[in-house]
Scaffold this motif. Sequence first.
Motif, PDB file in Angstrom:
ATOM      1  N   ILE A  66       0.848  -1.193   0.000  1.00 39.35           N
ATOM      2  CA  ILE A  66       0.000   0.000   0.000  1.00 39.35           C
ATOM      3  C   ILE A  66       0.877   1.234   0.000  1.00 39.35           C
ATOM      4  O   ILE A  66       0.617   2.221  -0.683  1.00 39.35           O
ATOM      5  CB  ILE A  66      -0.986  -0.014   1.166  1.00 39.35           C
ATOM      6  N   PRO A  78      -0.238  -2.595  13.613  1.00 39.88           N
ATOM      7  CA  PRO A  78       0.231  -3.232  14.853  1.00 39.88           C
ATOM      8  C   PRO A  78       0.686  -2.127  15.835  1.00 39.88           C
ATOM      9  O   PRO A  78       1.159  -1.085  15.401  1.00 39.88           O
ATOM     10  CB  PRO A  78       1.397  -4.103  14.416  1.00 39.88           C
ATOM     11  N   ILE A 125      -9.488   0.780   6.023  1.00 41.72           N
ATOM     12  CA  ILE A 125     -10.402  -0.234   5.539  1.00 41.72           C
ATOM     13  C   ILE A 125     -11.659  -0.222   6.387  1.00 41.72           C
ATOM     14  O   ILE A 125     -12.716  -0.640   5.959  1.00 41.72           O
ATOM     15  CB  ILE A 125      -9.684  -1.591   5.578  1.00 41.72           C
ATOM     16  N   SER A 169     -13.622  -8.062  12.207  1.00 44.11           N
ATOM     17  CA  SER A 169     -12.829  -6.903  11.838  1.00 44.11           C
ATOM     18  C   SER A 169     -11.547  -7.322  11.130  1.00 44.11           C
ATOM     19  O   SER A 169     -11.181  -6.761  10.097  1.00 44.11           O
ATOM     20  CB  SER A 169     -12.540  -6.100  13.107  1.00 44.11           C
ATOM     21  N   ASN A 170     -10.869  -8.350  11.680  1.00 46.60           N
ATOM     22  CA  ASN A 170      -9.620  -8.832  11.069  1.00 46.60           C
ATOM     23  C   ASN A 170      -9.856  -9.392   9.675  1.00 46.60           C
ATOM     24  O   ASN A 170      -9.115  -9.107   8.747  1.00 46.60           O
ATOM     25  CB  ASN A 170      -8.977  -9.915  11.930  1.00 46.60           C
ATOM     26  N   HIS A 213     -10.462  -6.778   7.247  1.00 47.78           N
ATOM     27  CA  HIS A 213      -9.199  -6.104   6.935  1.00 47.78           C
ATOM     28  C   HIS A 213      -8.365  -6.937   5.967  1.00 47.78           C
ATOM     29  O   HIS A 213      -7.855  -6.438   4.969  1.00 47.78           O
ATOM     30  CB  HIS A 213      -8.422  -5.851   8.221  1.00 47.78           C
ATOM     31  N   THR A 272      -7.558  -5.528   2.234  1.00 42.18           N
ATOM     32  CA  THR A 272      -6.215  -5.048   1.958  1.00 42.18           C
ATOM     33  C   THR A 272      -5.706  -5.515   0.585  1.00 42.18           C
ATOM     34  O   THR A 272      -5.286  -4.689  -0.232  1.00 42.18           O
ATOM     35  CB  THR A 272      -5.259  -5.447   3.089  1.00 42.18           C
ATOM     36  N   SER A 285      -6.307  -7.708  18.912  1.00 38.92           N
ATOM     37  CA  SER A 285      -6.349  -7.656  17.452  1.00 38.92           C
ATOM     38  C   SER A 285      -5.015  -7.212  16.858  1.00 38.92           C
ATOM     39  O   SER A 285      -4.624  -7.653  15.799  1.00 38.92           O
ATOM     40  CB  SER A 285      -7.463  -6.721  16.994  1.00 38.92           C
ATOM     41  N   SER A 286      -4.294  -6.374  17.606  1.00 43.84           N
ATOM     42  CA  SER A 286      -3.007  -5.923  17.059  1.00 43.84           C
ATOM     43  C   SER A 286      -2.052  -7.107  16.983  1.00 43.84           C
ATOM     44  O   SER A 286      -1.219  -7.189  16.095  1.00 43.84           O
ATOM     45  CB  SER A 286      -2.411  -4.833  17.932  1.00 43.84           C
ATOM     46  N   ARG A 340      -2.894  -9.051  13.998  1.00 45.80           N
ATOM     47  CA  ARG A 340      -2.364  -8.368  12.814  1.00 45.80           C
ATOM     48  C   ARG A 340      -0.908  -8.752  12.615  1.00 45.80           C
ATOM     49  O   ARG A 340      -0.429  -8.910  11.519  1.00 45.80           O
ATOM     50  CB  ARG A 340      -2.456  -6.843  13.000  1.00 45.80           C
TER      51      ARG A 340
END
Lengths: 120, 870
Positions: A13, A56, A83, B651-652, B655, B659, B821-822, B825
């Motif tokens: 991106i 993150p 998003i 949510s993940n 994403h 993406t 969630s982080s 990710r």
Amino acid sequence: MAMILLVDDEPDIRILTRMMLEKAGHSVVEAVNGDQGLKMLKNNRPDLILLDVMMPGMKGWKVCEKIKADKKNRDIPVVMFTIRSSEDSVKKSYECGADAHINKPFEIKELLDTIERLLK
Amino acid sequence: MRIAVKLFLSFLIVVVVPLGLLAVTSTSLIDERMMALAQEAVEEDLKAAWIQFFVRGDQMKFGMLQAAVTTEMQTAVAVKDKEYLKQLMFKYRKKRPYVDIWAVTDEMGDVIARLGDSPGEVSLKHVVQRVLLLREPEIKVELLSADIIAAYGDEVLVSKMARLGLDEAMALVVVVPVFKGDSLVGTIVTADMLVEDFFVVDELAKRFPDAVFLIAQGNKVISTNARDGDKRAMGTTLPPHLIEKISKGKTHGMVESVAGRQYISASEPIKDSLGNVIGVLFVGVPEEKYLALGRENVKRISLAFALALLAALALGTIATKEISRPVNALVKATRRMKKGEFTVLLESKRLETKDELGELARSFKEMGQDLKELYDDLEQKVRERTEELEISNEELKVTNEELQVTNEELKLTTEELQSRERELKEALKREKELKAKLEEYSRGLEDKVKERTIELEKKLRELSGLQEISDLFKMEVMPRKIYGNAAAKIAELMDVEQCCIVLYDPGKMKFTAQSPAYGMSVKQLKALNFSLDDAAFTLERWPGSKPLVSNEPLRDDRLMNDLTWRLKERNLLLAKLLVGGEFLGVLRLANKRHGDFTKDDVRLAEILASRLGAALHSMILFNELKRSHENLRKAFKKLKSLDELKSNIISNVSHELRTPITIAKGALEVLREEEDEGKRLRLIDVAEEALLRQNMVVGDLLEAARMEKRALKLRPEPLKLDEIIPRIVDEFKTIAHKKDIVLDTRINMKLPRVSADYKEFGHVMRNLLSNALKFTDKGGSVTVTARKYKDAVEICVKDTGIGIAKKHHKKIFDRLYQVDSSMTRRYGGTGLGLAIAKEIVEAHGGKITVESELGKGAKFCFKLPVAKEG
């Protein structure tokens, strides 16, 4: 034209956005996460900040809040670039002080128009 | 002798005799005193004379010393300058004209210079000898020879000596040493001749005008203030007895005659420097002066005595008269009183004095009156008494008769008294008996009170016990503690050896004895656990709510099926625990040795059981409520976390899905405008990669959905990993190249085939590789290895990327509990990849593990079983 700070953890991106912005005549500085972005702000003053949300570590909204809490940088326009398109997310973007909210995937035109509008 | 005479004589003895004695003594005392006074005076004068004598010496010494310290004197002596010394001596003599002889000697005592012109040299060595030795000034009285006087003195002195017929002359001599520096260079010698030198005596005479002073050389007076007519009494000789006395030392108090007058004297020998007596210093005060003083005093005393005597006589006479007069009057009065004239004193005025005699007289007067009254009274009484006696005599006769009658009566009374006494004794006996009975009764009453008290105390204990049992439940919710404490408390209240609570579980239809109990082992308690079937017999024969009491449990048919008989209690009490008709269980009390249960025991047991039942019921309800509350809380918590998980996953996933689309879409859009060929190719790569990623995410999702439905169906087949792994790794070459990462594969060529599902294996490998590349920075490396490990083959994907903190090692494989969630990710797209990989590996009977530290890369390994040959 303008110098733009791009904060996003996705390398592809970043590559694409950089190509788009450079084509439009802007120069681009990249940061891979919120911490890095904030550090860069200490020594640089971009004309605009393009900020991803889902990163993150520190979320984009938190980064935005910190930028806007800093007297020195609060007048730099911040564009949330994410998003997360739900109404709740858009609301969060404006609550944190951001000047615009662009949903991914996005049109080049939409991005460039928003930047131009904010830079005027 | 008359009293007046006696008084007068005693007065004389008391006053006059001591007065006379005092007068006589005081005259003799006066004489002595006068003498002492004279002696004191003369002593004083003698002392003064000596002082005066040596004051002159000191004056001379002081003058000489002043001269001796002058430099001129010292130098003159040292160089023996005769003429200069003479001049100096003249100078000093002018200040002290009374000094008769002046001389200066050298250190050997030889005369250097002198005043006086007489020819001839006479040695002064014997005079200065001591000073030369001791080197200190000296004052002394010496006899100087006529030679010396002639040589050093003047003619006047010589003629004086001649007049008095003296060969030597007494002189006050002062010698002082003269120093030059530290060494003695000579002496200065001065002498004041005492012959006919009246300075000392005249000075003394000024101070003591009455006294005479004599200085004698030998026995010849050479200086005095005593005058014989208008001449000084010079040249007289002192009497031999005085000289004799003085040669032995000091004298005093001697009366001597000087120039025709008598003196009370004191004298002292004058000694030269060698201690020889060379003269006398004599002092006298005139005797007549002191005698006259004494006589005067005696005269005064005699006069005083005579006056005192006269006064005493006069006073004595008056006093005697004063005393004797009233006495005489009194004597006269008493004489008349004797004759019966009791009131005679009343008329006498002489007796109205205020002293003791007056008092005596007054007393006499009163006595006179009293006597008169008494006399009159007595006469009256004698008359009356005589009449009375006559009457009494008559009465006595009558009384005698009466007495005889009374005697008879007394006899009768005595008999009556005796009978009364007997009656009294009997009454006393009866009283004692009654008292004993009363005591007995009282004891009985006390016992009853005691019994009642004990009973009441017991009741009180019971009541407080009940309260305590209720309190136990209020304070404690732990059933174990409650059972134990309640059993112990009930056992104490009921005074039983065993107590336990047996609860009935209507669900399981079973009785359970609750531990701990009182006085029972766990084994004994277990024997009481039985099902309803076993206990039904007992319950059937035990209707109602009253407790079941059996004092012979072994023979009690109501308890046939109860297991009690095995425990061999002597007696048994069972009380139902009932709450609102619901049967909760049984309170079981038993004894092995004690006596039977009483009605009271049964009643108390019933109350206790009802209380206990109610409390247990509350406790059970409370605990149930607590348990279900806890369960609800847990369930709620779990639901909440599941909900969060769901939103995170959504949510993940969104994403991860969007993406790649964003990337592909953006790449294509840029591509449209891009003209540079290199960049165009790169954009195509980017788009392609994004689509691959998209594909993988979709694959993960389908896989997850499949697994959710438990639809994972393996089709295991023997796989040749040495062929398959390189093929999969090749798919990631582009990405690796783009990120400048070295992608390495190390596979043992002799690797046995593994038994695995081809498609699933690929899924696991791709997942691990994709992660490894994603988290490794430019210039890093990713290595894939495969080796045989026992009955399995271990495949590892190792990278030099950012690594994973130890605390996350477990979570990254966990599909359901990935909350952060982080973290998702960071470690794997949807957060499902590793979880799916784990499930796949485990479905093959293998195991997936991770070795990593934050910042130090990661190594994921999994094992697959070796395929069986054939």
